[in-house]
Design a protein around this motif. Structure first.
Motif, mmCIF file in Angstrom:
data_model
loop_
_atom_site.group_PDB
_atom_site.id
_atom_site.type_symbol
_atom_site.label_atom_id
_atom_site.label_comp_id
_atom_site.label_asym_id
_atom_site.label_seq_id
_atom_site.Cartn_x
_atom_site.Cartn_y
_atom_site.Cartn_z
ATOM 1 N N GLY A 105 30.056 18.921 45.353
ATOM 2 C CA GLY A 105 28.889 19.595 45.882
ATOM 3 C C GLY A 105 28.979 21.106 45.802
ATOM 4 O O GLY A 105 28.059 21.799 46.231
ATOM 5 N N ASN A 106 30.059 21.643 45.250
ATOM 6 C CA ASN A 106 30.253 23.084 45.166
ATOM 7 C C ASN A 106 29.297 23.668 44.131
ATOM 8 O O ASN A 106 29.329 23.317 42.953
ATOM 9 N N ARG A 107 28.443 24.580 44.557
ATOM 10 C CA ARG A 107 27.430 25.149 43.662
ATOM 11 C C ARG A 107 28.060 25.974 42.535
ATOM 12 O O ARG A 107 27.521 26.023 41.444
ATOM 13 N N LEU A 108 29.170 26.634 42.796
ATOM 14 C CA LEU A 108 29.831 27.408 41.751
ATOM 15 C C LEU A 108 30.281 26.502 40.614
ATOM 16 O O LEU A 108 30.057 26.796 39.441
ATOM 17 N N LEU A 109 30.906 25.374 40.965
ATOM 18 C CA LEU A 109 31.362 24.454 39.921
ATOM 19 C C LEU A 109 30.192 23.837 39.171
ATOM 20 O O LEU A 109 30.264 23.632 37.953
#
Length: 93
Positions: free
Chosen positions: A26-30
């Motif tokens: 759920g990490n937006r950066l990834l």
């Protein structure tokens, strides 16, 4: 093993791993990095394919279609290599 007993070490590890994997996915950066990589990789592959066609296959002097090592269509079109090298078609490629 009954359902009321405490979870084993492997079960604790699985639960922790699933929880951490959920946070990472759920990490937006990834997610942004993944999407950027897909866009850049796709355009790079398309450009590389076009360059390969131009320099390897269609190259008027050394290519696989018109060149001396290939099908020699340049010589067949203009009847000789000297005429082929002076033709506007060869310079246009």
């Amino acid at each position: 093993m009954s359902s009321n007993s405490t979870p084993s070490g492997l079960k604790k590890f699985e639960n922790g791993f699933i929880r951490i994997a959920g946070k990472i996915s759920g990490n937006r950066l990834l997610l942004t990095l993944r999407d950027t990589f897909v866009l850049v990789a796709a355009t790079t592959m398309i450009a590389g394919f076009g360059i390969m066609i131009q320099n390897v296959i269609v190259d008027p002097m050394n290519g696989l279609i018109f060149g001396k090592q290939g099908l020699q269509l340049g010589r067949l079109i203009s009847r000789s290599w000297a005429t082929w090298q002076q033709s506007g078609f060869e310079h246009g490629l």
